[in-house]
Write a protein that holds these residues in place. Structure first.
Motif, PDB file in Angstrom:
ATOM      1  N   SER A 152     -11.194  -9.085   0.716  1.00 46.95           N
ATOM      2  CA  SER A 152     -10.662 -10.265   0.026  1.00 46.95           C
ATOM      3  C   SER A 152     -11.670 -11.409   0.042  1.00 46.95           C
ATOM      4  N   SER A 153     -12.456 -11.517   1.104  1.00 51.38           N
ATOM      5  CA  SER A 153     -13.492 -12.557   1.151  1.00 51.38           C
ATOM      6  C   SER A 153     -14.585 -12.298   0.117  1.00 51.38           C
ATOM      7  N   VAL A 154     -15.022 -11.061   0.016  1.00 53.19           N
ATOM      8  CA  VAL A 154     -16.061 -10.723  -0.972  1.00 53.19           C
ATOM      9  C   VAL A 154     -15.541 -10.931  -2.398  1.00 53.19           C
ATOM     10  N   ILE A 155     -14.311 -10.497  -2.657  1.00 53.52           N
ATOM     11  CA  ILE A 155     -13.727 -10.687  -3.987  1.00 53.52           C
ATOM     12  C   ILE A 155     -13.574 -12.183  -4.280  1.00 53.52           C
ATOM     13  N   GLY A 156     -13.168 -12.955  -3.282  1.00 54.45           N
ATOM     14  CA  GLY A 156     -13.039 -14.406  -3.458  1.00 54.45           C
ATOM     15  C   GLY A 156     -14.363 -15.073  -3.788  1.00 54.45           C
ATOM     16  N   TRP A 157     -15.447 -14.671  -3.105  1.00 57.32           N
ATOM     17  CA  TRP A 157     -16.757 -15.269  -3.400  1.00 57.32           C
ATOM     18  C   TRP A 157     -17.249 -14.858  -4.779  1.00 57.32           C
ATOM     19  N   ILE A 158     -16.968 -13.631  -5.183  1.00 53.22           N
ATOM     20  CA  ILE A 158     -17.359 -13.203  -6.540  1.00 53.22           C
ATOM     21  C   ILE A 158     -16.612 -14.027  -7.585  1.00 53.22           C
ATOM     22  N   ILE A 159     -15.310 -14.231  -7.370  1.00 54.19           N
ATOM     23  CA  ILE A 159     -14.525 -15.063  -8.299  1.00 54.19           C
ATOM     24  C   ILE A 159     -15.061 -16.488  -8.306  1.00 54.19           C
ATOM     25  N   PHE A 160     -15.428 -17.013  -7.135  1.00 54.10           N
ATOM     26  CA  PHE A 160     -15.971 -18.371  -7.066  1.00 54.10           C
ATOM     27  C   PHE A 160     -17.269 -18.475  -7.853  1.00 54.10           C
ATOM     28  N   PHE A 161     -18.198 -17.554  -7.648  1.00 54.81           N
ATOM     29  CA  PHE A 161     -19.494 -17.653  -8.330  1.00 54.81           C
ATOM     30  C   PHE A 161     -19.372 -17.417  -9.830  1.00 54.81           C
ATOM     31  N   VAL A 162     -18.392 -16.639 -10.261  1.00 62.13           N
ATOM     32  CA  VAL A 162     -18.195 -16.430 -11.695  1.00 62.13           C
ATOM     33  C   VAL A 162     -17.510 -17.636 -12.336  1.00 62.13           C
ATOM     34  N   SER A 163     -16.542 -18.247 -11.629  1.00 57.92           N
ATOM     35  CA  SER A 163     -15.778 -19.346 -12.231  1.00 57.92           C
ATOM     36  C   SER A 163     -16.448 -20.707 -12.070  1.00 57.92           C
ATOM     37  N   GLU A 164     -17.341 -20.857 -11.118  1.00 56.80           N
ATOM     38  CA  GLU A 164     -17.965 -22.166 -10.868  1.00 56.80           C
ATOM     39  C   GLU A 164     -18.708 -22.715 -12.082  1.00 56.80           C
ATOM     40  N   PRO A 165     -19.494 -21.941 -12.827  1.00 59.13           N
ATOM     41  CA  PRO A 165     -20.166 -22.518 -14.009  1.00 59.13           C
ATOM     42  C   PRO A 165     -19.209 -22.970 -15.104  1.00 59.13           C
ATOM     43  N   MET A 166     -17.974 -22.504 -15.098  1.00 60.85           N
ATOM     44  CA  MET A 166     -17.018 -22.872 -16.150  1.00 60.85           C
ATOM     45  C   MET A 166     -16.231 -24.131 -15.820  1.00 60.85           C
ATOM     46  N   LEU A 167     -16.385 -24.676 -14.603  1.00 60.11           N
ATOM     47  CA  LEU A 167     -15.617 -25.848 -14.196  1.00 60.11           C
ATOM     48  C   LEU A 167     -16.131 -27.089 -14.912  1.00 60.11           C
ATOM     49  N   PRO A 168     -15.237 -28.091 -15.137  1.00 63.78           N
ATOM     50  CA  PRO A 168     -15.702 -29.365 -15.692  1.00 63.78           C
ATOM     51  C   PRO A 168     -16.665 -30.057 -14.711  1.00 63.78           C
ATOM     52  N   ILE A 169     -17.493 -30.950 -15.245  1.00 67.85           N
ATOM     53  CA  ILE A 169     -18.531 -31.607 -14.444  1.00 67.85           C
ATOM     54  C   ILE A 169     -17.944 -32.378 -13.267  1.00 67.85           C
ATOM     55  N   GLN A 170     -16.826 -33.095 -13.478  1.00 69.20           N
ATOM     56  CA  GLN A 170     -16.234 -33.870 -12.380  1.00 69.20           C
ATOM     57  C   GLN A 170     -15.772 -32.969 -11.239  1.00 69.20           C
ATOM     58  N   VAL A 171     -15.120 -31.887 -11.583  1.00 63.49           N
ATOM     59  CA  VAL A 171     -14.633 -30.958 -10.548  1.00 63.49           C
ATOM     60  C   VAL A 171     -15.806 -30.301  -9.843  1.00 63.49           C
ATOM     61  N   LYS A 172     -16.826 -29.951 -10.619  1.00 64.11           N
ATOM     62  CA  LYS A 172     -18.020 -29.339 -10.025  1.00 64.11           C
ATOM     63  C   LYS A 172     -18.706 -30.312  -9.066  1.00 64.11           C
ATOM     64  N   SER A 173     -18.785 -31.593  -9.462  1.00 69.09           N
ATOM     65  CA  SER A 173     -19.401 -32.601  -8.597  1.00 69.09           C
ATOM     66  C   SER A 173     -18.616 -32.775  -7.302  1.00 69.09           C
ATOM     67  N   GLU A 174     -17.282 -32.815  -7.408  1.00 72.02           N
ATOM     68  CA  GLU A 174     -16.450 -32.942  -6.207  1.00 72.02           C
ATOM     69  C   GLU A 174     -16.593 -31.714  -5.309  1.00 72.02           C
ATOM     70  N   LEU A 175     -16.671 -30.554  -5.921  1.00 70.55           N
ATOM     71  CA  LEU A 175     -16.833 -29.313  -5.162  1.00 70.55           C
ATOM     72  C   LEU A 175     -18.160 -29.299  -4.408  1.00 70.55           C
ATOM     73  N   ILE A 176     -19.221 -29.725  -5.075  1.00 67.38           N
ATOM     74  CA  ILE A 176     -20.539 -29.766  -4.430  1.00 67.38           C
ATOM     75  C   ILE A 176     -20.547 -30.800  -3.307  1.00 67.38           C
ATOM     76  N   ASN A 177     -19.908 -31.954  -3.552  1.00 67.13           N
ATOM     77  CA  ASN A 177     -19.819 -32.964  -2.495  1.00 67.13           C
ATOM     78  C   ASN A 177     -19.097 -32.430  -1.272  1.00 67.13           C
ATOM     79  N   TYR A 178     -18.025 -31.688  -1.502  1.00 68.29           N
ATOM     80  CA  TYR A 178     -17.275 -31.165  -0.370  1.00 68.29           C
ATOM     81  C   TYR A 178     -18.053 -30.065   0.348  1.00 68.29           C
ATOM     82  N   MET A 179     -18.696 -29.197  -0.408  1.00 69.48           N
ATOM     83  CA  MET A 179     -19.416 -28.074   0.199  1.00 69.48           C
ATOM     84  C   MET A 179     -20.610 -28.547   1.031  1.00 69.48           C
ATOM     85  N   PHE A 180     -21.325 -29.561   0.533  1.00 70.94           N
ATOM     86  CA  PHE A 180     -22.541 -29.965   1.235  1.00 70.94           C
ATOM     87  C   PHE A 180     -22.362 -31.184   2.130  1.00 70.94           C
ATOM     88  N   PHE A 181     -21.452 -32.088   1.778  1.00 62.39           N
ATOM     89  CA  PHE A 181     -21.328 -33.336   2.541  1.00 62.39           C
ATOM     90  C   PHE A 181     -19.959 -33.541   3.162  1.00 62.39           C
TER      91      PHE A 181
END
Length: 179
Positions: free
Chosen positions: A56-85
């Motif tokens: 389930s972890s591997v499937i979740g990461w695959i879904i994340f990497f496939v869906s991440e480029p399709m996210l709106p810029i604001q959501v992507k920015s918030e996601l990057i802020n949370y992941m790194f900071f």
């Protein structure tokens, strides 16, 4: 699949390590629940907990990497802020996070249930032998059908309990991390 799909240049190593920590926390908790509720031996319950959590972890990461480029810029920015900071720019993001967490919880529950059911069907040798039995009486067939339905309900309930307990432990760790 998006047309300009490519591998990310920066992997969220911190996020991947936290996911690995969460898997290490979830495995013994879920193995304990499987051992107590489904009456598996300790080795089998640990095997099933490791298998469903890693898949389930591997499937979740695959879904994340496939869906991440399709996210709106604001959501992507918030996601990057949370992941790194480990913080959010906008206070409105918390509502989105809560809704996403509910979605991830139920998606993970369904994924774990189907993985566990698939593993049980694949590894259970007596299941294949039962299908080859010649004509059984109607009453015996009904009893085995109701036992199978009861086991399925027990499997759903046990998977839900195991997933809930492991997610609760992970949520407590995230709350300690944020303070």
């Amino acid at each position: 699949m998006p047309e300009n799909w490519m591998l990310p240049r920066i992997f969220p190593i911190g996020g991947i390590l936290f996911d690995f920590l969460f898997v290490l926390i979830a495995i013994p908790i879920e193995a304990y629940v499987f051992h107590n509720r489904l009456k598996f031996d300790k080795k089998s319950s640990t095997f099933y907990a490791i298998s469903i959590n890693l898949f389930s972890s591997v499937i979740g990461w695959i879904i994340f990497f496939v869906s991440e480029p399709m996210l709106p810029i604001q959501v992507k920015s918030e996601l990057i802020n949370y992941m790194f900071f480990n913080n959010f720019k906008s206070p409105k993001t918390q509502t989105l996070i809560i809704l996403t967490a509910f979605g991830v919880f139920f998606a993970t529950f369904l994924m774990k249930f189907f993985l566990l059911r698939g593993l049980l069907l694949l590894l259970n040798e007596s299941f294949a032998k039962k299908e080859e039995e010649p004509q059984t009486s109607q009453r015996r067939r009904w009893r085995s059908f109701s036992n199978l339905r009861l086991q399925s309900t027990n499997l759903v309930t046990t998977t839900l309990i195991a997933n809930s307990v492991s997610y609760s432990a992970i949520t407590i760790i995230l709350l300690f991390r944020s303070k």
